[in-house]
Design a protein around this motif. Structure first.
Motif, PDB file in Angstrom:
ATOM      1  N   TYR A 163      -4.995   6.331  -6.664  1.00  0.00           N
ATOM      2  CA  TYR A 163      -4.770   7.453  -5.755  1.00  0.00           C
ATOM      3  C   TYR A 163      -4.958   8.794  -6.453  1.00  0.00           C
TER       4      TYR A 163
ATOM      5  N   ASP B 165      -4.776   6.065   2.630  1.00  0.00           N
ATOM      6  CA  ASP B 165      -5.352   4.716   2.621  1.00  0.00           C
ATOM      7  C   ASP B 165      -5.616   4.222   4.039  1.00  0.00           C
TER       8      ASP B 165
ATOM      9  N   HIS C  90      -4.655  -1.472  -1.683  1.00  0.00           N
ATOM     10  CA  HIS C  90      -5.282  -0.756  -0.568  1.00  0.00           C
ATOM     11  C   HIS C  90      -5.490  -1.710   0.602  1.00  0.00           C
TER      12      HIS C  90
ATOM     13  N   GLU D 113     -12.615   1.804  -6.450  1.00  0.00           N
ATOM     14  CA  GLU D 113     -11.451   2.657  -6.660  1.00  0.00           C
ATOM     15  C   GLU D 113     -10.861   2.457  -8.057  1.00  0.00           C
TER      16      GLU D 113
ATOM     17  N   PHE E  23      -9.347  10.184  -3.078  1.00  0.00           N
ATOM     18  CA  PHE E  23      -7.995  10.128  -2.547  1.00  0.00           C
ATOM     19  C   PHE E  23      -7.290  11.475  -2.643  1.00  0.00           C
TER      20      PHE E  23
ATOM     21  N   PHE F 241     -11.036  -1.025   0.702  1.00  0.00           N
ATOM     22  CA  PHE F 241     -11.579  -0.715  -0.616  1.00  0.00           C
ATOM     23  C   PHE F 241     -13.064  -1.045  -0.623  1.00  0.00           C
TER      24      PHE F 241
ATOM     25  N   VAL G 172       0.837  -1.209   0.000  1.00  0.00           N
ATOM     26  CA  VAL G 172       0.000   0.000   0.000  1.00  0.00           C
ATOM     27  C   VAL G 172       0.865   1.249   0.000  1.00  0.00           C
TER      28      VAL G 172
END
Length: 896
Positions: free
Chosen positions: A244, A277, A87, A231, A249, A90, A80
């Motif tokens: 990200y 995260d 992640h 995500e 994020f 999630f 991560v």
């Protein structure tokens, strides 16, 4: 641009229109799969629907499921922040069919959503099917996917199994081609591990059942299980190759940058990514009831927390950071997951306390690490004993040390770490066996060494699935338990059963194994748990009595706590906290707990205090407790160090042993205060027990009285809830019966009783006077006595009936007054016992004592002693049969 919130909403709305029930995400702690530490896919909460054990009022469903992968076999922690798509937390979007639709609907549902609702170009999509699944291949062609973009896969990548046996079936996956500017090849090619072709959706066709011999048959109920990471699809729809780089994020990364003052997208971006995260996973885990601890799920949570906190430290943050980021997370995700907002205050406080505590040791730990590395050859791994010292002394998990060393290009001697850990466990085992416990107590450490501590789920669950780890009988492990064995102690990997401690009794309930489908289910095993005790190594031992069937080590079972009993125990336990504070307010700060019992039918509370409580004090204490019950304030818990807890004013419970962290339970707001700071909290105590969620759940509180427990310790016994109501109703019924007998209204009973008591007292006095008069006149059944000379002293002696010992002193005085000078001995024969009284006129007390006369008479009547004054004395004996001898003994005293 579609935000992640938009995408989630679009997905759920789409399947809602297709007749799917929109089912809320289940908590992150699974209750129906004991093999999982955390929920890691959308299908977990539907496991029993797929196997046919359970049915619901829908046959198709859609969810956005919270998932965590940070422990066990599904552990993405190390990657991560360093990769684009790993992640710890999630969201998995999914649609499910439980014997309803199958491939011919599932594939078009997916294709139309992706290419229609989401507008993803068709020419960028590839799909895979299991190499023998011609049906899926043909349906993909039918919806418009060219054959050259339908790839047959012969490996287990495209064949799903729930386990070695049971439901299974082929998969089909949808991939997105990010373009030839990114290295990688399509699935099934030598370059498939590249990042060009990314899987965005997986559909499982649950159509077979596999048996131990490898054979397979078609399931009667063929089902669909799908999963699409929010995500990942979010990054794609927002034009990015990096999860990200999505709106959610970005907001969290920018919040981290604002809190630390470090460029969000500069050279230290990886630290912000880790923090963003880990903020999600830690916050959602706490919102679902997991709190940081030194074992089980709580240990994983603490590892994630401390990893994020170390990255904040690497960003140069001098003060705690994580708690300041929670509002940004709630703003982004609180709408979809309201539990996050509801727990916001608790999450912030816990993060602040954990980071404050961790920062106090982080610098020292890192200095120790640097000192150890300085003494090593360049590039050498850290010795295992040094890594263990970091763990044991400073609370650094091994993976945190490994993470810190990775940046220096070094590793850890994990074998040496394991050896140091084993040595510590051996010392703990030796200390336990030498503490006065039974000789076979070390067996529990052997079980704990092999399987780890029991994971307690009972703070927020009363049912769960678990796996049998060990069965202990006659001081040793046995492989199975059945009706012939009768009963044994059983350990599970996780349990909702509370083990006796802190004054709270252990839970009771049932252990069951059901087999077959919901329509044709039968009970393979059933047993009753009558007690649960804590054992060495953090184990919860359940005393299980077999009712039917056979229980084997390794069996997956359903654990079910007796709900009614647990509810009553919780109410009683929470009431003792309110009672403790009410006593302190009423009697003073010297009041401290000196023992308690929180059972299902009553509570008992011992406290330091010397004097008995007055009725007025008891009434006030009971009223105060009920006031806070009616307040219906939330009962909140958090984890912190004992020192921090005491600094907040938390009361430590008598007899409880505290480690380096404690559970603090708060309830009630002081009258006249709002939802203010900790100073407004009514009750704040260190406690590991189970409690109600709101003080109103206690129902009612009734004291049964105050008594002495030991020197300087008082005891209050009380009832709560239904037991309190039943007690009050019984009291009310008794009052009604008394009122009826008195021919009065219930409200008038006290005055009527007082009147009767006064009347009885008056009548008793009249009767006593009449008895005395009768005795003096000879009307008591004997002739009135006449004085005779004994040793030069006038002496009157008489045996009386119909009078009591209480009447004798007045009669003696009357005889003395009548005689003028002399001595009197009266013996009353009443209710099978003898009462004796003697008197001497004042002119004779210098040479004759009434005490001597009484003692002589009592001795002849079979009694002992007697006492009083020289002019008046009393005594007693078993009976008056030897009255003549007693009178003669008295005469002997007079003669000298």
């Amino acid at each position: 641009m579609q935000t992640l919130n938009d995408i989630r909403s679009t997905f759920l709305s789409y399947f809602d229109k297709q007749g799917h029930a929109v089912v809320p995400s289940s908590p992150l702690v699974p209750r129906n799969d004991p093999t999982l530490m955390f929920v890691n896919s959308g299908m977990v909460q539907f496991k029993n629907l797929f196997t046919g054990v359970e049915t619901r009022d829908y046959k198709r469903a859609t969810t956005a499921q919270k998932c965590v992968r940070a422990g066990g076999k599904h552990n993405d922690l190390d990657n991560v922040g360093y990769t684009a798509r790993h992640h710890t937390f999630f969201e998995m979007l999914g649609n499910f069919s439980f014997g309803d639709y199958f491939k011919e609907d599932a594939i078009p549902f997916a294709w139309n959503l992706i290419t229609g609702e989401f507008g993803i170009p068709r020419d960028r999509l590839y799909v895979t099917v299991y190499h023998t699944d011609d049906e899926a291949f043909d349906i993909w062609k039918k919806v418009g996917v060219p054959e050259e973009r339908i790839i047959r896969i012969a490996t287990s990548d495209n064949f799903w199994q729930m386990g070695p046996t049971g439901p299974c079936g082929p998969c089909t996956e949808i991939f997105y081609d990010h373009g030839d500017h990114i290295w990688g090849g399509p699935p099934g090619s030598p370059e498939e591990d590249g990042d060009r072709f990314i899987e965005i959706w997986n559909i499982v066709f649950m159509q077979n059942e596999q048996f131990e011999d490898g054979s397979m048959i078609d399931l009667d109920m063929q089902s669909i299980d799908t999963g699409m990471g929010l995500e990942r699809i979010g990054a794609l729809l927002q034009g990015s190759h990096d999860n990200y780089d999505t709106d959610l994020f970005k907001s969290l990364i920018e919040a981290s940058a604002h809190a630390t003052g470090v460029d969000p997208y500069g050279a230290q971006n990886v630290h912000h990514r880790v923090i963003a995260d880990h903020l999600r996973s830690t916050s959602f885990l706490m919102a679902d009831g997991v709190m940081p601890s030194n074992d089980g799920r709580g240990y994983v949570l603490r590892r994630i927390m401390r990893r994020a906190m170390r990255h904040a430290h690497l960003l140069g943050a001098k003060d705690p950071v994580m708690h300041r980021l929670v509002p940004a997370l709630v703003q982004q995700m609180g709408g979809a997951y309201p539990e996050l907002g509801q727990a916001q205050s608790m999450i912030e406080q816990t993060l602040l306390q954990e980071e404050t505590r961790f920062r106090q040791t982080l610098d020292r730990g890192l200095k120790l690490l640097d000192d150890e590395l300085a003494s090593l050859p360049e590039g050498a791994d850290l010795p295992g004993n040094a890594a263990f010292k970091l763990y044991d002394t400073y609370g650094f998990p091994l993976d945190l040390t490994q993470d810190a060393l990775r940046e220096k290009g070094r590793g850890v001697d994990t074998d040496g770490f394991d050896a140091a850990m084993a040595e510590q466990k051996a010392k703990a085992r030796a200390a336990w066996s030498g503490s006065g416990e039974a000789a076979d107590a070390t067996i529990w450490f052997d079980v704990a060494d092999q399987h780890g501590a029991t994971d307690f789920l009972g703070y927020d669950a009363e049912t769960a699935e678990g796996v049998v780890l060990a069965i202990i009988a006659d001081g040793g492990e046995i492989p199975a338990l059945d009706t012939e064995g009768g009963a044994a102690w059983v350990v599970f990997n996780q349990t909702p059963f509370y083990a006796e401690s802190g004054g709270q009794v252990g839970d009771q309930g049932y252990i069951r194994i059901r087999e077959g489908t919901h329509q044709a289910e039968h009970m393979r095993f059933s047993g009753h748990v009558s007690d649960v005790q804590k054992r060495g190594g953090g184990l919860f031992a359940h005393y299980l009595t077999v009712e039917t069937g056979r229980l084997n080590v390794g069996d997956a079972v359903q654990l079910e706590v007796d709900h009614a009993r647990r509810t009553a125990i919780r109410a009683n336990h929470s009431a003792t906290h309110l009672l403790h504070e009410a006593l302190r307010e009423a009697l003073g700060d010297h009041v401290a707990q000196r023992g308690s019992l929180n059972a299902s039918d009553r509570l008992r509370f011992d406290f330091s205090h010397t004097d008995a409580l007055t009725p007025e004090q008891l009434i006030k204490i009971e009223a105060d407790v009920n006031d806070y019950i009616r307040q219906n304030a939330p009962v909140e818990t958090r984890i912190m160090t004992p020192d921090d807890a005491r600094a907040m004013g938390a009361q430590a419970l008598f007899g409880e042993k505290y480690g380096d962290e404690v559970r603090v339970v708060s309830m009630g707001r002081k009258r006249g205060s709002g939802k203010g700071p900790e100073g407004d909290t009514y009750s704040l105590e260190l406690c590991g027990g189970t409690h109600v969620r709101q003080t109103g759940d206690i129902g009612a509180f009734v004291t049964l009285g105050d008594s002495a427990s030991s020197a300087g310790v008082r005891r209050i016994e009380a009832l709560t809830g239904a037991a309190a109501v039943s007690y009050l109703r019984a009291q009310e019924q008794r009052l009604a019966e008394v009122a009826q007998d008195l021919k009065a209204q219930p409200a008038d009973v006290p005055e009527r009783v007082r009147s009767l008591i006064e009347e009885r007292r008056s009548l008793s006095n009249e009767v006593a006077q009449l008895r005395r008069e009768l005795a003096m006149s000879g009307g008591s059944g004997t002739a009135a006595p006449e004085s005779r000379d004994v040793g030069g002293v006038a002496f009157t002696a008489q045996v009386l009936s119909g009078v009591t010992g209480r009447d004798l002193p007045a009669l003696v005085d009357q005889f003395k007054e009548k005689m003028g000078s002399g001595a009197v001995l009266l013996i009353a024969d009443a209710n099978g016992k003898a009462a004796v009284a003697a008197g001497v006129t004042k002119d004779l007390v210098e040479k004759i004592s009434a005490v001597d006369i009484v003692k002589a008479a009592v001795a002849e009547l079979g009694g002992k002693g007697g006492g009083g004054r020289p002019d008046m004395a009393q005594g007693g004996a078993r009976d008056a049969q030897n009255a003549a001898a007693a009178i003669a003994a008295a005469e002997g005293i007079l003669r000298g």
